[in-house]
Structures are given as C-alpha cells and as structure tokens.
Design a protein around this motif. Structure first.
Motif, PDB file in Angstrom:
ATOM      1  N   HIS A 121      29.277  41.853  39.292  1.00 38.16           N
ATOM      2  CA  HIS A 121      28.411  42.721  40.100  1.00 38.16           C
ATOM      3  C   HIS A 121      26.953  42.453  39.790  1.00 38.16           C
ATOM      4  O   HIS A 121      26.617  41.954  38.711  1.00 38.16           O
ATOM      5  CB  HIS A 121      28.753  44.185  39.834  1.00 38.16           C
ATOM      6  CG  HIS A 121      28.731  44.548  38.369  1.00 38.16           C
ATOM      7  ND1 HIS A 121      27.576  44.896  37.723  1.00 38.16           N
ATOM      8  CD2 HIS A 121      29.725  44.581  37.437  1.00 38.16           C
ATOM      9  CE1 HIS A 121      27.863  45.147  36.444  1.00 38.16           C
ATOM     10  NE2 HIS A 121      29.159  44.957  36.235  1.00 38.16           N
ATOM     11  N   SER A 122      26.103  42.840  40.718  1.00 37.08           N
ATOM     12  CA  SER A 122      24.664  42.765  40.522  1.00 37.08           C
ATOM     13  C   SER A 122      24.268  43.770  39.450  1.00 37.08           C
ATOM     14  O   SER A 122      24.899  44.822  39.305  1.00 37.08           O
ATOM     15  CB  SER A 122      23.981  43.085  41.851  1.00 37.08           C
ATOM     16  OG  SER A 122      22.594  42.860  41.757  1.00 37.08           O
TER      17      SER A 122
ATOM     18  N   GLY B   3      28.091  41.233  45.124  1.00 37.36           N
ATOM     19  CA  GLY B   3      29.137  41.359  44.115  1.00 37.36           C
ATOM     20  C   GLY B   3      30.078  40.193  44.275  1.00 37.36           C
ATOM     21  O   GLY B   3      30.186  39.608  45.364  1.00 37.36           O
TER      22      GLY B   3
ATOM     23  N   LEU C 122      23.533  38.726  37.911  1.00 35.35           N
ATOM     24  CA  LEU C 122      24.900  39.219  38.114  1.00 35.35           C
ATOM     25  C   LEU C 122      25.705  39.088  36.826  1.00 35.35           C
ATOM     26  O   LEU C 122      25.356  38.320  35.931  1.00 35.35           O
ATOM     27  CB  LEU C 122      25.597  38.407  39.223  1.00 35.35           C
ATOM     28  CG  LEU C 122      25.040  38.617  40.629  1.00 35.35           C
ATOM     29  CD1 LEU C 122      24.499  37.327  41.188  1.00 35.35           C
ATOM     30  CD2 LEU C 122      26.102  39.184  41.563  1.00 35.35           C
TER      31      LEU C 122
ATOM     32  N   ASP D 180      26.040  38.112  31.473  1.00 37.01           N
ATOM     33  CA  ASP D 180      25.041  38.359  32.507  1.00 37.01           C
ATOM     34  C   ASP D 180      24.311  37.050  32.760  1.00 37.01           C
ATOM     35  O   ASP D 180      23.884  36.386  31.800  1.00 37.01           O
ATOM     36  CB  ASP D 180      24.052  39.430  32.041  1.00 37.01           C
ATOM     37  CG  ASP D 180      24.764  40.715  31.635  1.00 37.01           C
ATOM     38  OD1 ASP D 180      25.913  40.911  32.077  1.00 37.01           O
ATOM     39  OD2 ASP D 180      24.182  41.499  30.881  1.00 37.01           O
TER      40      ASP D 180
END
Lengths: 359, 359
Positions: free
Chosen positions: B292-293, B304, B319, B338
């Motif tokens: 996900h962002s 996403g 993301l 991330d």
C-alpha cells in the motif's frame, strides 16, 4: 445493545454503523458488538430493535469477529461489502445512521445504493446511551484507571536531571503496556518547565532542569476503554508561585469533586471550580473545561463540565475532573481524576497521590 | 500546497477542510498546513488556488498553529468557529470538500450554514497529490524508516523464553520513542507461534516458546509521517516447513521489488508476487494485497498493490512491498519493506536484515 433504541423518539427499523479506514472508525461499532480487539476497517454492523446483530467484516478479521453472538458475514473484497447486507435492508424503511461517526463519502455511497430508504441521524441516542456505563464497561474503565495509577506512582523514580520529555513519554508508554494496557489512551503528555503552560503540548526535546514543573497527563486503553489522569510534580523545591498554583488547583479540584453528584446540572460543577479560581491570584488562567465524559473515547461526548452544558449528572456516568492554571512562559499545573457519579457524590476511579511531590 | 488544485478538473474557489474530534481528524489538514504536531480538533483550513491559507483553530492550539505562514483566526468556543470564516466564503461559489475526511454530521452543518454554496468532492485530488512525495515528506518518511530499522535490528536482543507478546510490544514501543519517533505508527504487531498466521492480530498474553515463529510488524511516526516494516524470526531452529515458508516469502518479495518501477501498472506487481506463491507449496495462503501507499496515513490511499489497482507507478511514490503466507493454526511469515519508486526500479527506505534470524 437494545438500550440505544430506548433513547430514540423516532424508531428506525434498524441501525447501520459503518467504518471506513483508520482513523475513520466509529467506536460505536465496538459499543454494539462488545468486541474488545480488532481494527474492523470497512466493517458494517446492523443493529435491530430486538437486540439482534449482523456483522459484515473482511475475512481477514473473521476470527476476531467470532467473539460475539452476531450473525457473521465475510467479504473478500471491500467493494462487495454493501451488497452483502442488501437482504437485511429489503424490508426496512427507516435506517438509523450515526451521522457523527460516518464519513460523508460513505454516507453518499449508502444513499446511492439504497435510494428508497430513509436515513435518520441516531448520533444523540449513542451519546446518551454511552454516557451511562454498564457493569462490563465500568470494569474495563476501572482496570484502565488502576493501570494509569500504578504508572503515575512511578514517575518520581523515572525522572532525573537532563532527562528529555520524550524519554519520559517513552518510559510511561512502556510501563502502561507492561502493566496490561493494550496501548496508551492518547498521545502521552510529559512536559517540563514553561511547556507545562500549554495544555495541548505533548512532549519534545526539552530537558529537565531543577526548579521545573513536570506535568504528566496520560491514560491506559484496556479492552477499548480509556482512563485519563494528570498529576504535576516539581523537580527540586517549588517557588512560592509554584506552590500557590498547586494549592489553588488542588483546592479547585476538591470543590469540583464536592459539587459533583447525581441530579446536579453539569455546568454547576464547572462554575463552582471557575468561581474559586477567578477569586485566586490565577484569575483568567483557567482556560479549558473542568472535565469530560470518558469511556470508549477519551472525550466520550455529550456530558462535559463546561459553562454551556445543560445536562443533569446521572448515576453511572464516568467523567474527569481536571482544573488547571497556566502562566504562559512560566508553567502550569493541572490535576485530573476520573470519577464515577453516584447518588450522593462521586467514587474516585483514579487514586494516585495528590501530594505536590518533589522528584 | 497549490498542487492539490492541479489534480482537479473542476476548480473550486477554495478548499475547506474541517476536523471533528479524535479520531475524526482529516490528515490533509497537516498536509496543507505542513504542521507536524498538534491535534487540531475542531479546526478548519481554507486553501486557495494561489496557495494562500486561512486557519481557524481553538485558542488552546494557537501557539502550535503559529508554525505556518497561514492567516490565523482563533476561537474560544467551538460553536463560533464556522462564523469565523463566513467572510472568506462570501465571494466563493464552489467550495471543495474532502468527502472522505469529513464526518457526515459536520458536512450537514456546513450545508445548513452556507446553503447557497456548491460543495464538491475533492478527495481524489488529495489522494493523487499525496501519492507523489515531495522532498520534505520524503525526509520525514526516511527518518521514520530509519527509526523502525534500528528497532527491528534489536529484536533478537529483546526476546527470551516465556516472554509475553505484549511485553515485546511494550519494548518495541519504548525503543521507537527512544529513537526519536513521536509515537508508534500503528498498534504494534508482536505475535508468536500460531498467532503469526492471523495478519491483523496485534499482541496478547501468549508466551514465547522454542520453535515459535515470531512476527514483528510496526512503524515509527515522525512529524506525522509513518514507516511500516515487518520481519519474521524463529525462536530456536526452524522446521523444514518454517524454512520453506520463509524462503518462499522472501523470494516472492524479491520478485515484487524487481517488478516495481515507474511506468508499471501497480496490479502487475501484485500479480507477479501472487503467481510465484500460487506455484509454491503455499498456494492459496497469500490472502492480502502485496502492499500500500505510505505517508501521512499508514494506508495512504489511492495506489496499492492489489489485483484491481489500475494506477501506473510514478517516481516519488512510496509504497510497502509485503507478501506473506499464513497457515491457520500453525503460523505465518510476512516480510515488508518500504520503497521509493524510481525510474529504473526502487530505492529501499527500510534496510533491516532479511536473514531468517534465529533468536
């Protein structure tokens, strides 16, 4: 959870609660289901006047949702969730919605998907129902209060010259969890010196120095229910002004506590406290309300000790009593306890020492 | 913050953002103001196409709000707040509202108070604008990632036979704050044994035993921006099945990382990851999206890595990439990093070791 309906003059056929993504989660979802853990993003609860309950949840939370008597429906994809409760809505004309707990965008989607239904606001009924705590709620709150008390008693052991505010916040958060809190009830306030004069300041990179006031305001969240306690300390010896501030706030709090009891108008508690401070050398320096309702939310809505509140205190309400005085650039003192309203007065739920402790 | 307007086809005269009480705070308030602390319950921001900004805040937060170039208006009583921006709305016809970030009740109050205005939904523009991070945002996220990395590297030192899950969560929370996080980004997941198979489980009263998988999923919140990292560990020696799970997930994550780059459809990343797991012995056991962002919100909306997402990855998106496999009653493994999307691939923002560490 039939009791929500008893606070409604217009009875809907059912009440629909719907969570969006964090942080737009309606805590009434936990109120009606009794679920005490889980996130439940995108979940929907349908509550019927006979106490029946349908839950529509993501399959990722199906296990957690099983801890209720509700009829459970699970979805794989969020977009399909509203379709899952179409049958339950078929025979309903009027649907109660918590207008205060649903994002406007989600409400619009419901309108679009169910154009023939009449949606009415039931937010007041939730506020009124939640103001009066039942035995389970009270047990959770008492546990949350006990945890916060235990941590507050340890503050003197945690402080030392040059400690950072954020370090003290970290210690408090750690101890809350070690003592059984699921998490801190809100961002921990651990402010030193002049920062104690900012009621909404939390913590930063300020170090503790001799002569500083130390203000700790935190709570435990236990099974979704919260406590909220504040104490002020002095690092070293207090000045005359600091001692006067403390004595004034403590006396003001005692006045508030003596005033509060079932049958009294909530505003009268605030007025009694304000009146005392306004006659003290700290007139004009009490800049917030005397307290708020406490429960699933830290600010539980409805009842509050403000000048405008016209609600009558009732047995089994839980409120904070938290006067304070703030001298910008110098420092502030606030003393806060959580109390249960009784017929003849209040029962203290928080009991940590209120001596002006030197640390 | 003019860039929000560039994502709108219909240009409103201004954008109005309004916070209710916790938890109904629109994080776009912090996006447009750049304020990196404060709560701002009941506050309103008016954003103009030329970048101008009016802020209407409680006097309790006036000090904090001064850290912007906005025109500041303060109120003593919340009921008077909407009146304060009446002059600014006088010449406006169309007002942009974030329908996803305002409670329906508050929206209704605005409608009632300003019946001649046209309110349009600008939520998509915020989602699109926020998907692309600027230099300041990226600096905050990188710091949040670095803090989380440091804490993740310490997990092996924190674990011991019979440790409770909630104790490990308390240690993680403490270390996040000690390393400079303002708070944990979300409820810390520190699950042992069979609980690691429940993706949304956080922590409870389960003790650590030899042979258990340990799953840690947490993040730091730094100046309102979040990180989100997951690692799995083994207490003792892994079984063949545990080792296979780990190897499968790690390989799946590498496939995801190799696929992601600017210009690719987001769903292709999820499909590449899914395809690999579906061919493994753990087919059917990858039950969530690949990522996900990430930003001001942990689930930052819009982009996403799902099967349905039709968005094209762009440079400066941040993301998570986090495949996992879950065997109910046995255990699960998830590995999450991330990443920053670049023209030719991704830059890792989290870098904690991905060896299957024995603790």
């Amino acid at each position: 959870m039939k009791r929500v309906f008893s606070h409604l003059t217009v009875q809907p056929d059912l009440i629909l609660l719907q969570n969006a993504s964090e942080p737009f989660i309606d805590d009434n979802f936990f109120y009606v289901t009794g679920l005490d853990q889980g996130l439940f993003e995108g979940s929907t609860a349908l509550l019927y006047p006979d106490g029946g309950l349908d839950l529509i949840v993501s399959e990722l939370e199906a296990e957690t949702a099983k801890h209720t008597d509700a009829h459970l429906h699970t979805y794989k994809k969020k977009e399909t969730s509203n379709g899952l409760f179409q049958p339950q809505l078929a025979s309903a004309t009027t649907i109660g919605i918590n207008f205060a707990g649903i994002a406007h965008q989600q409400f619009m989607k419901l309108l679009e998907q169910f154009p023939s239904k009449q949606f009415i606001d039931v937010s007041d009924a939730f506020t009124k129902s939640r103001a009066i705590k039942d035995a389970t709620e009270l047990a959770h709150i008492k546990r949350a209060c006990h945890i916060a008390d235990q941590v507050m008693e340890k503050i003197p052991e945690l402080t030392r010259e040059s400690l950072y505010e954020y370090e003290l916040a970290a210690e408090i958060g750690y101890l809350l969890q070690k003592h059984g809190a699921d998490k801190p009830a809100f961002d921990i306030i651990s402010s030193f010196g002049a920062h104690t004069a900012e009621p909404h300041y939390t913590h930063g990179k300020t170090r503790l120095h001799r002569g500083d006031l130390v203000l700790c305001d935190f709570g435990a969240c236990f099974k979704k229910y919260n406590s909220d306690i504040t104490r002020a300390f002095i690092f070293g010896s207090p000045s005359k002004q600091q001692q006067d501030m403390y004595d004034t706030v403590l006396e003001a709090q005692e006045i508030g506590i003596e005033t509060a009891r079932a049958g009294i108008n909530a505003c009268d508690v605030h007025r009694a406290v304000s009146k005392y401070i306004e006659k003290s050398p700290f007139a004009g320096r009490f800049i917030h309300s005397t307290g708020h309702s406490l429960g699933l939310a830290v600010h539980d809505g409805g009842i509050g000790f403000t000048d405008e509140c016209t609600d009558i205190l009732q047995e089994h309400m839980v409120l904070t009593i938290e006067p304070g005085v703030y001298l910008p650039g110098i420092g502030g003192v606030r003393i806060e306890d959580d109390v249960l309203i009784k017929k003849q007065g209040v029962e203290f739920l928080t009991t940590a020492s209120k001596a002006f402790r030197r640390i």
